[in-house]
Scaffold this active site. Structure first.
Site, PDB file in Angstrom:
ATOM      1  N   GLU A 155      -2.279 -48.003  13.835  1.00  0.00           N
ATOM      2  CA  GLU A 155      -2.623 -47.350  13.128  1.00  0.00           C
ATOM      3  C   GLU A 155      -2.324 -47.613  11.540  1.00  0.00           C
ATOM      4  O   GLU A 155      -2.293 -46.636  10.802  1.00  0.00           O
ATOM      5  CB  GLU A 155      -3.859 -46.144  13.120  1.00  0.00           C
ATOM      6  CG  GLU A 155      -4.344 -45.707  14.398  1.00  0.00           C
ATOM      7  CD  GLU A 155      -4.814 -44.424  13.987  1.00  0.00           C
ATOM      8  OE1 GLU A 155      -4.098 -43.505  13.340  1.00  0.00           O
ATOM      9  OE2 GLU A 155      -5.758 -43.950  15.107  1.00  0.00           O
ATOM     10  N   GLU A 324      -8.055 -45.845  21.978  1.00  0.00           N
ATOM     11  CA  GLU A 324      -7.464 -43.873  21.623  1.00  0.00           C
ATOM     12  C   GLU A 324      -8.947 -43.811  21.094  1.00  0.00           C
ATOM     13  O   GLU A 324      -9.999 -44.295  20.380  1.00  0.00           O
ATOM     14  CB  GLU A 324      -7.162 -43.705  20.429  1.00  0.00           C
ATOM     15  CG  GLU A 324      -5.603 -43.828  20.486  1.00  0.00           C
ATOM     16  CD  GLU A 324      -4.597 -42.773  18.900  1.00  0.00           C
ATOM     17  OE1 GLU A 324      -5.291 -41.877  18.952  1.00  0.00           O
ATOM     18  OE2 GLU A 324      -3.655 -43.465  19.278  1.00  0.00           O
TER      19      GLU A 324
END
Ligand code: GAL
Length: 421
Positions: A155, A324
């Site tokens: 991220e 995720e």
């Protein structure tokens, strides 16, 4: 009809070093936790550094065939010129154990934390510091010899936004100019890592993709949502191939590179409203209100978003993994519902012809949720932070059943699923 996933599909779980290992004393987070700049201390976290054998055993017994975790740079290099052999060996042992249990590892090199010594030199803000990253990547290649899937960064835009725009996270620098410079340097770091690792490994990157919903039907809000989607979600990835990174204020030249897969992290949606300030979205990011119930994080649940995220990420023509997806709740029945409904949409994406190869639930066990500490419970496995006892929740077994059979049975869909997508 049961939903039958491809035989090679990975059904795994995900974690990150600092959130589970405990005693990560050499990184930036730890430092700020001690001086009270962060509200909670990670401390022993889940004490995974000691319980790794039990944890992997438990994963195997539950039937998961994949596991995404991160290695901690600061454990391997606690000081600039000090290498920790013991940590290297421990990580190798973890990998060997996973492989012995037929669990495919997907290893992240950077999951938010960096060595304190590296951050003191300016971290990713200074391009000349990439030589330290390079050394770490080279060592990782040795360490991860038996691993196939490596993700360079977790991220990157969250790292940039939290560390350099909102400054809620280390290093607490609030500077839009610096923020986009860090993003550009992360792209350079990815390119460097790709060059070193590609060939021996499949090297990807993990991007979280919040769905940007316009706050109203007004054209200008719709436009703002599209802008936010590009600026936060796609310009970073686009730059990997184009060599031009479009920041909010200017474009940066970065090396043209590649990624062998894209990891998509998906949780929720944001609501975007028009503003003349080009960065208002970053400062004002408002969680969308698209479900009646909110998770412990205050997030809406929006299963369709996982499909939208996959569809958009497929533009690069690369294999996709959901690296995720998860929910923080004490209501485990809700967790089961969450998983089933999101998997229904993942299945739909595969049916539509998208190359989705795996799904990793966040998280294997409850853990240190950064600024939010230990309260949010994301785990399939409950952790007792006093005794470090692990207690699989019902969701852990249900997900294990899906992982083992590679299918979602009708009864589960009837009870927990969406009747139409
Ligand atoms: C992701 C992050 C994880 C975890 C999760 C739940 O953004 O990669 O470390 O914290 O969110 O909030």
């Amino acid at each position: 009809m049961p939903l039958k996933f491809p035989e090679e599909f990975l059904f795994g779980t995900a974690t990150a070093a600092h959130q589970i290992e405990g005693d990560n004393k050499w990184n930036d987070w730890w430092y700020y936790e001690q001086i009270g700049k962060l509200p909670y201390k990670s401390g022993k976290a889940c004490n995974h550094w000691e319980f790794y054998k039990e944890d992997i055993q438990l994963m195997a017994s539950l039937g998961y065939n994949a596991y995404r975790f991160s290695i901690e740079w600061s454990r391997l290099f606690p000081e600039e010129n000090k290498f920790n052999e013991e940590a290297f060996n421990r990580y190798q042992e973890i990998i060997d154990l996973l492989l012995a249990n037929n669990i495919t590892p997907l290893v992240t090199l950077h999951h938010f934390t960096s060595p304190l010594w590296f951050m003191k030199k300016g971290g990713f803000l200074r391009e000349e510091n990439l030589k330290f990253w390079e050394k770490y990547v080279e060592k990782s290649a040795e360490l991860l010899e038996k691993v196939k899937l490596i993700a360079t960064f977790n991220e990157p835009m969250v790292y940039v936004m939290m560390g350099y725009l909102t400054a809620y996270w280390p290093p607490f620098i609030k500077s839009p100019l610096k923020a986009f410079k860090v993003a550009a340097n992360l792209l350079k770091a990815h390119a460097l890592a790709y060059e070193i690792l590609h060939g021996k490994f499949q090297v990807g990157i993990v991007k979280n993709v919040p769905i940007m919903l316009p706050a109203s039907d007004k054209e200008r809000d719709k436009k703002a949502a599209r802008k936010a989607d590009n600026l936060f979600n796609w310009y970073f990835l686009d730059a990997i191939w184009s060599g031009v990174y479009r920041g909010a204020f200017k474009a940066y030249r970065v090396p043209q590179s590649d990624a062998d897969f894209i990891g998509v992290n998906y949780y929720t949606a944001s609501e975007v409203r028009h503003s003349w300030n080009p960065l208002k979205f970053f400062f004002d990011a408002k969680l969308a209100d698209v479900s009646e119930r909110k998770t412990q994080m205050g997030w809406s649940v929006y299963p369709r978003g996982i499909y939208i995220a996959l569809k958009k990420a497929s533009k690069y023509g690369k294999p996709l993994y959901i690296t995720e997806n998860g929910i923080a709740t004490l209501d485990d029945e809700w967790r089961i519902e969450f998983i089933i409904q999101h998997l229904q949409y993942v299945y739909k994406a595969i049916e539509d012809g998208l190359d989705v190869r795996g799904y990793f639930y966040w998280s294997f066990m409850d853990n240190y949720e950064w600024r939010e500490g230990f309260e949010p419970r994301f785990g399939l496995v409950e952790v007792d932070y006093e005794t470090f006892e692990r207690r699989p929740r019902k969701s852990a077994y249900i997900y294990g059943g899906i992982a083992k059979s590679k299918e979602i049975k009708d009864e589960l869909i009837e009870k927990y699923g969406l009747s139409s997508l």
